[in-house]
Design an enzyme around this catalytic site. Structure first.
Site: not given
Ligand code: PXG
Length: 294
Positions: A186, A54, A153
């Site tokens: 989220e 990721r 991220k």
């Protein structure tokens, strides 16, 4: 005196008090960089390969070429744990654009900075797990997918921090962000799930949510446990009226939510599906097939 934590920076280890980077690093000046939050349980780094993958997807998006291979990155993380003699740990892997000049142009940054911090883990209070946490829908919308969405991220966490400030000053534990269309997205560092008619639902990443590694595993565990589990848009109405609501995340693991904007969720107690998934997740993180041994 206890030995100081050793922090990895660009190929060398520094004691915590001396682990420093340049004020010209664009990670600091512009939030230009990415990170991963990873956990080790009893000497097993949970889903380390998935976290590293990721990380490289995040850097692919921002066109940052990490100067080490994925396998080397895995080894750097493992070595940092060994150096610190840590079996249970919270690991922060950070890659920034590196040192540049004043001016945001990333072309001026010649070498990315790689940082690995492996710290002891501050365990969540058992109470949150047993009773569930309180949360609120925040006025801060999740950045959309055609902006700095949390799919990357990145080191830009102000979107989450604004929401968290709102939770703090409102006296609730956590904040939940909606997407720009008004659907549930989220938490500030957690994915969110609801149970409706006995089925497990979670928002898709096109709401701007991070594709969570915990969420992915919880979806698989739900299916293995015989529940239907689907990604689809969830409205605030569905959230307030859910049978169960819970967060997932590396730090949070699986945490029940008992109240949202003063609406009690169902009985106000963690529901049976949440509890089952908490149990299954606790087993999973200790399964040698699910992590890489330090
Ligand atoms: N959404 C966001 C925005 C996150 O930052 C998650 C969901 C959950 O993803 P994982 O892959 O962890 O299941 C995150 C995770 C920290 C920290 O120190 C942040 C995260 C994880 C661990 C530590 O702030 N974010």
């Amino acid at each position: 005196m206890e030995k100081e934590l050793q922090v990895y920076i660009d190929g060398a280890y520094y004691p915590k008090s001396q682990a420093k980077i340049s004020v010209f690093d664009h990670g600091l000046l512009y939030g230009d960089g990415v990170f991963e939050g990873i956990r080790a349980y009893n000497g097993l780094v949970f889903k380390l390969k998935e976290h590293v993958d990721r990380l490289y997807r995040s850097t692919h998006m921002i066109m940052l070429q990490i100067p080490v291979t994925r396998e080397q990155m895995v080894q750097i993380v493992l070595e940092t744990l060994r150096k610190n003699n840590l079996k249970d740990s919270y690991i922060r892997l950070v890659v920034t654009r590196g040192v540049g000049d004043l001016g945001l142009n990333p072309r001026k940054c010649l070498k990315p900075t790689i940082i690995v911090i492996a710290d002891t883990i501050a365990l969540h209070k058992g109470e949150a797990k047993e009773k569930g946490v309180t949360a609120m829908l925040s006025w801060v919308k999740r950045d959309p997918v055609d902006a700095t969405s949390h799919e990357i991220k990145s080191l830009n966490y102000l979107n989450s921090i604004l929401a968290k400030i709102e939770a703090n000053i409102s006296g609730v534990d956590e904040a939940i962000c909606l997407d720009k269309n008004g659907y549930v997205c989220e938490g500030v560092a957690e994915n969110i799930f609801i149970v409706k008619n006995g089925k497990v639902l979670t928002p898709p990443s096109y709401t701007g949510a991070l594709p969570g590694i915990t969420a992915d595993e919880v979806m698989k565990l739900a299916r293995k446990s015989g529940f239907e589990a689907t990604e689809r848009n969830i409205t605030p109405y569905e959230l307030f009226n859910a049978e169960e609501v819970f967060f997932t995340g590396t730090a949070a693991e699986v945490v029940p939510i008992r109240e949202i904007n003063k609406r009690i969720i169902d009985s106000g107690k963690p529901g049976p599906i949440t509890k089952k998934l908490m149990e299954e997740f606790a087993k999973l993180v200790r399964d040698p097939n699910q992590g890489i041994a330090v």
